[in-house]
Scaffold this active site. Structure first.
Site, PDB file in Angstrom:
ATOM      1  N   PHE A 166       0.809  -1.222   0.000  1.00 44.66           N
ATOM      2  CA  PHE A 166       0.000   0.000   0.000  1.00 44.66           C
ATOM      3  C   PHE A 166       0.835   1.262   0.000  1.00 44.66           C
ATOM      4  O   PHE A 166       0.369   2.325  -0.378  1.00 44.66           O
ATOM      5  CB  PHE A 166      -0.957   0.008   1.210  1.00 44.66           C
ATOM      6  N   LYS A 190      -0.925  -7.027  -9.316  1.00 50.10           N
ATOM      7  CA  LYS A 190      -1.937  -7.189  -8.255  1.00 50.10           C
ATOM      8  C   LYS A 190      -1.584  -6.148  -7.199  1.00 50.10           C
ATOM      9  O   LYS A 190      -0.750  -6.361  -6.341  1.00 50.10           O
ATOM     10  CB  LYS A 190      -1.859  -8.607  -7.668  1.00 50.10           C
ATOM     11  N   GLU A 193      -4.962  -3.701  -2.070  1.00 49.13           N
ATOM     12  CA  GLU A 193      -6.406  -3.426  -2.086  1.00 49.13           C
ATOM     13  C   GLU A 193      -6.741  -2.150  -1.314  1.00 49.13           C
ATOM     14  O   GLU A 193      -7.876  -1.677  -1.369  1.00 49.13           O
ATOM     15  CB  GLU A 193      -7.174  -4.632  -1.528  1.00 49.13           C
ATOM     16  N   SER A 243       5.134  -7.001   3.487  1.00 48.74           N
ATOM     17  CA  SER A 243       5.640  -7.335   4.821  1.00 48.74           C
ATOM     18  C   SER A 243       6.415  -8.663   4.787  1.00 48.74           C
ATOM     19  O   SER A 243       6.202  -9.492   3.893  1.00 48.74           O
ATOM     20  CB  SER A 243       4.475  -7.432   5.805  1.00 48.74           C
ATOM     21  N   CYS A 298       9.448   1.748   3.667  1.00 49.97           N
ATOM     22  CA  CYS A 298      10.303   0.628   4.084  1.00 49.97           C
ATOM     23  C   CYS A 298      11.728   1.089   4.319  1.00 49.97           C
ATOM     24  O   CYS A 298      12.528   0.379   4.913  1.00 49.97           O
ATOM     25  CB  CYS A 298      10.293  -0.466   3.038  1.00 49.97           C
ATOM     26  N   GLU A 398       8.415  -4.349  13.330  1.00 46.72           N
ATOM     27  CA  GLU A 398       8.379  -3.207  12.417  1.00 46.72           C
ATOM     28  C   GLU A 398       7.117  -2.415  12.748  1.00 46.72           C
ATOM     29  O   GLU A 398       6.009  -2.957  12.665  1.00 46.72           O
ATOM     30  CB  GLU A 398       8.319  -3.698  10.965  1.00 46.72           C
TER      31      GLU A 398
HETATM   32  P1  NAD Z   1       1.336  -6.644   2.995  1.00 40.89           P
HETATM   33  O1  NAD Z   1       2.362  -7.701   3.096  1.00 40.89           O
HETATM   34  O2  NAD Z   1       0.196  -6.658   3.936  1.00 40.89           O
HETATM   35  O3  NAD Z   1       0.678  -6.640   1.520  1.00 40.89           O
HETATM   36  C1  NAD Z   1       1.480  -6.657   0.358  1.00 40.89           C
HETATM   37  C2  NAD Z   1       0.698  -7.337  -0.763  1.00 40.89           C
HETATM   38  O4  NAD Z   1       0.428  -8.693  -0.377  1.00 40.89           O
HETATM   39  C3  NAD Z   1      -0.657  -6.690  -1.047  1.00 40.89           C
HETATM   40  O5  NAD Z   1      -0.867  -6.670  -2.445  1.00 40.89           O
HETATM   41  C4  NAD Z   1      -1.643  -7.606  -0.332  1.00 40.89           C
HETATM   42  O6  NAD Z   1      -2.901  -7.638  -0.971  1.00 40.89           O
HETATM   43  C5  NAD Z   1      -0.967  -8.963  -0.419  1.00 40.89           C
HETATM   44  N1  NAD Z   1      -1.301  -9.825   0.724  1.00 40.89           N
HETATM   45  C6  NAD Z   1      -1.561  -9.433   1.992  1.00 40.89           C
HETATM   46  N2  NAD Z   1      -1.807 -10.498   2.775  1.00 40.89           N
HETATM   47  C7  NAD Z   1      -1.708 -11.585   1.987  1.00 40.89           C
HETATM   48  C8  NAD Z   1      -1.843 -12.989   2.230  1.00 40.89           C
HETATM   49  N3  NAD Z   1      -2.140 -13.474   3.430  1.00 40.89           N
HETATM   50  N4  NAD Z   1      -1.650 -13.835   1.195  1.00 40.89           N
HETATM   51  C9  NAD Z   1      -1.338 -13.353  -0.021  1.00 40.89           C
HETATM   52  N5  NAD Z   1      -1.200 -12.034  -0.305  1.00 40.89           N
HETATM   53  C10 NAD Z   1      -1.371 -11.158   0.689  1.00 40.89           C
HETATM   54  O7  NAD Z   1       2.122  -5.251   3.061  1.00 40.89           O
HETATM   55  P2  NAD Z   1       1.510  -3.782   3.146  1.00 40.89           P
HETATM   56  O8  NAD Z   1       0.926  -3.592   4.500  1.00 40.89           O
HETATM   57  O9  NAD Z   1       0.677  -3.494   1.963  1.00 40.89           O
HETATM   58  O10 NAD Z   1       2.838  -2.916   2.996  1.00 40.89           O
HETATM   59  C11 NAD Z   1       3.671  -2.576   4.083  1.00 40.89           C
HETATM   60  C12 NAD Z   1       4.824  -3.545   4.212  1.00 40.89           C
HETATM   61  O11 NAD Z   1       5.560  -3.569   2.988  1.00 40.89           O
HETATM   62  C13 NAD Z   1       5.822  -3.137   5.276  1.00 40.89           C
HETATM   63  O12 NAD Z   1       6.228  -4.301   5.960  1.00 40.89           O
HETATM   64  C14 NAD Z   1       6.979  -2.538   4.485  1.00 40.89           C
HETATM   65  O13 NAD Z   1       8.230  -2.599   5.120  1.00 40.89           O
HETATM   66  C15 NAD Z   1       6.953  -3.404   3.273  1.00 40.89           C
HETATM   67  N6  NAD Z   1       7.612  -2.749   2.159  1.00 40.89           N
HETATM   68  C16 NAD Z   1       8.844  -3.205   1.812  1.00 40.89           C
HETATM   69  C17 NAD Z   1       9.526  -2.593   0.788  1.00 40.89           C
HETATM   70  C18 NAD Z   1      10.879  -3.080   0.384  1.00 40.89           C
HETATM   71  O14 NAD Z   1      11.352  -2.626  -0.648  1.00 40.89           O
HETATM   72  N7  NAD Z   1      11.531  -3.957   1.105  1.00 40.89           N
HETATM   73  C19 NAD Z   1       8.945  -1.519   0.092  1.00 40.89           C
HETATM   74  C20 NAD Z   1       7.672  -1.093   0.473  1.00 40.89           C
HETATM   75  C21 NAD Z   1       7.014  -1.722   1.510  1.00 40.89           C
END
Ligand code: NAD
Length: 513
Positions: A166, A190, A193, A243, A298, A398
């Site tokens: 997000f 994808k 959401e 994450s 991040c 985090e």
């Molecule tokens: P998230 O892991 O909740 O979601 C990321 C994606 O995975 C979304 O598209 C979501 O729909 C999907 N998703 C969520 N739960 C799922 C599941 N159980 N099964 C399959 N798909 C699933 O992350 P977020 O809250 O959207 O973003 C924040 C996180 O992203 C933080 O931990 C941040 O550190 C990390 N992040 C990392 C970087 C990097 O480059 N390392 C960059 C940006 C964000």
């Protein structure tokens, strides 16, 4: 416990028709038919603004089928034609940058200046992809044996997938799809959401730029869509950012199903401040990097490690700067920091302040007491926690919000140990005037991206982005040269054009002569 604004989530009034965010498949918007959908909020008001369709397995299959059907013609399209289209995409995004930024503010909540910064950084990734003719050049060795030449080419993989978080709804997709399609792959995005509209806007820009139908697709959704993409036999590669627990799941499931996967995870980024550092410069950097975008980056600095006697002056300098940070909605031109993305996330971030107190840390500034926390919407003021220890809950997780933690250590070695013992290894920074100490840190820091007097060392687009340890699962970092490597595979050709008259049977293993 300090209470933050405890109002129920506002749904749109019954007479307001909510916008609907659907899929983009084969060059057009396709309304979801699964009957499943989720809410999209305006974080600055707390009101639901749209609904987003959640794809079913059949809808994901339709997107994969479109991408698979488009692949043969796209990979056969000349590099110069693909490059021409990449230039047009880049120009479209450049011209429409304010509209993209407005969508980010409306659904993520980041203030316009920050949203424009996100669009600009992602533009650099598209600019890199316009250089694809040079990036796809292989190697050629003439006369490796008598009359034999060897050359290497790199070819696209097929249908590739990007699953994005997000916090950068416009930039992170461009970390992926620019290189992916420039290399001749087709792509399915994808998006998160929580803020899905930018993905559709970008899809339309690509369409206008001449990207053929099926080359770029968007499926909105949740775990159902992700799980189908992870297992679909026609998907060849998955890029994920999100994450750590989900990144690990994506990597394990994707690779088990035979896919190439790069999965970037969460972070806990330490900024070490040595005793010789300029305190004001370090405080400015820590505040900017901790609270920009409400800490939902991040590469945000989440922990300052104060070495030696630097602790008191540094904490004071940071504390003095906090009341001046203007927290408010993106519609307020003076606002520097917006709300958090959802109410649940805001409350989770705030919960770490109580945990910090229980664990024995000192809450110097409590964001729940800020005037902004009383606003409608998912606001939280900035927080500063001092005297944090490695076993504290707030350090072991985090937080991903506007909370900066300070740890005090005696020596440089203690500081490096903290960085290297932490399970995350995304980014880290050191502030010092001592070149030797900085070089030593660069040599021994266990992290993928290191800043020297730079608090957020996000590499420019012609290097690659990625962490170590639990911040990345997979071998290749994202975008830049490693991105091109990820989206292509090598093929080595050994060729000779001999005179048929010299031909004879030889059962020995071929060797150079
Ligand atoms: P998230 O892991 O909740 O979601 C990321 C994606 O995975 C979304 O598209 C979501 O729909 C999907 N998703 C969520 N739960 C799922 C599941 N159980 N099964 C399959 N798909 C699933 O992350 P977020 O809250 O959207 O973003 C924040 C996180 O992203 C933080 O931990 C941040 O550190 C990390 N992040 C990392 C970087 C990097 O480059 N390392 C960059 C940006 C964000």
């Amino acid at each position: 416990m300090t209470e933050i604004a405890d109002r129920p989530i506002q749904t749109a009034a019954a007479d307001v028709e909510l916008g609907r965010v659907s899929h983009w498949i084969n060059g057009r918007i396709v309304e979801g038919a699964s009957g499943r959908h989720g809410p999209v909020y305006d974080p600055a008001t707390g009101r639901q603004s749209k609904t987003v369709d959640f794809a079913s397995v059949d809808e994901v299959d339709a997107a994969v089928a479109a991408a698979a059907a488009a692949f043969p013609a796209w990979r056969a399209t000349s590099i110069s034609k693909r490059t021409d289209i990449m230039f047009k995409i880049r120009n479209q995004v450049d011209v429409r940058r304010k509209e993209i930024a407005a969508l980010l503010t409306a659904e993520h909540g980041k203030v316009p200046s920050d949203a424009l910064g996100e669009v600009a950084r992602g533009l650099e990734n598209l600019e890199f992809a316009t250089g694809i003719p040079h990036l796809l050049k292989g190697g050629y060795s003439e006369q490796v044996s008598g009359g034999v030449d060897v050359y290497q080419i790199r070819q696209p993989l097929g249908v590739t997938v990007g699953i994005t978080p997000f916090n950068f709804p416009a930039m992170v997709p461009r970390w992926m799809f620019g290189n992916a399609i420039a290399c001749g792959n087709t792509f399915i995005l994808k998006p998160s959401e929580k803020d899905p509209s930018a993905s559709l806007f970008i899809a339309e820009l690509l369409h206008e730029a001449g990207v053929p139908d099926g080359v770029f697709n968007v499926v909105q959704g949740d775990k159902v869509a992700v799980d189908r993409l992870l297992t679909h036999p026609d998907v060849k590669a998955i890029s994920f950012v999100g994450s750590t627990p989900i990144a690990k799941y994506i990597y394990e499931t994707g690779t088990k199903n035979g896919k190439r996967v790069q999965a970037l995870g969460g972070a806990k980024n330490h900024m070490i401040v040595l005793p010789d550092a300029d305190i004001d410069m370090a405080a400015d950097a820590a505040v900017s990097a901790a609270y920009g975008s409400s800490g939902e980056r991040c590469m945000a600095v989440s922990v300052v490690v104060a070495v030696g006697d630097v602790g008191d002056p540094l904490v004071n300098a940071i504390k003095q700067r906090l009341p001046k940070i203007n927290v408010g909605p993106g519609s307020d031109p003076a606002a520097e920091m917006g709300p958090l993305v959802t109410r649940e996330h805001r409350d989770k971030v705030a919960s770490y302040l109580d945990k910090a107190v229980t664990d024995g840390a000192t809450v110097v500034t409590d964001g729940r007491e800020a005037p902004a926390a009383k606003l409608d919407g998912f606001f939280l003021g900035v927080s500063l926690i001092d005297n944090v220890q490695p076993n504290h809950e707030s350090y072991r997780n985090e937080i991903f919000g506007p909370v900066l933690e300070v740890m005090r250590v005696k020596t440089y070695e203690d500081a490096v140990r903290l960085v290297n013992d932490n399970p995350y290894g995304n980014g880290t920074a050191i502030f010092t005037r001592d070149g030797g100490a900085a070089r030593q840190f660069q040599f021994e820091a266990q992290a993928g991206m290191v800043g020297i007097n730079v608090p957020i060392p996000v590499p420019v687009a012609y290097y690659s982005f990625g962490g170590w340890k639990d911040s990345l699962f997979g071998d290749l970092h994202m975008y830049g040269p490693e991105g091109v490597q990820f989206y292509t595979r090598g093929k080595v050709v050994t060729a000779r054009w001999p005179d048929p008259g010299t031909s004879k049977v030889d059962l020995g293993f071929p060797r150079t002569r």
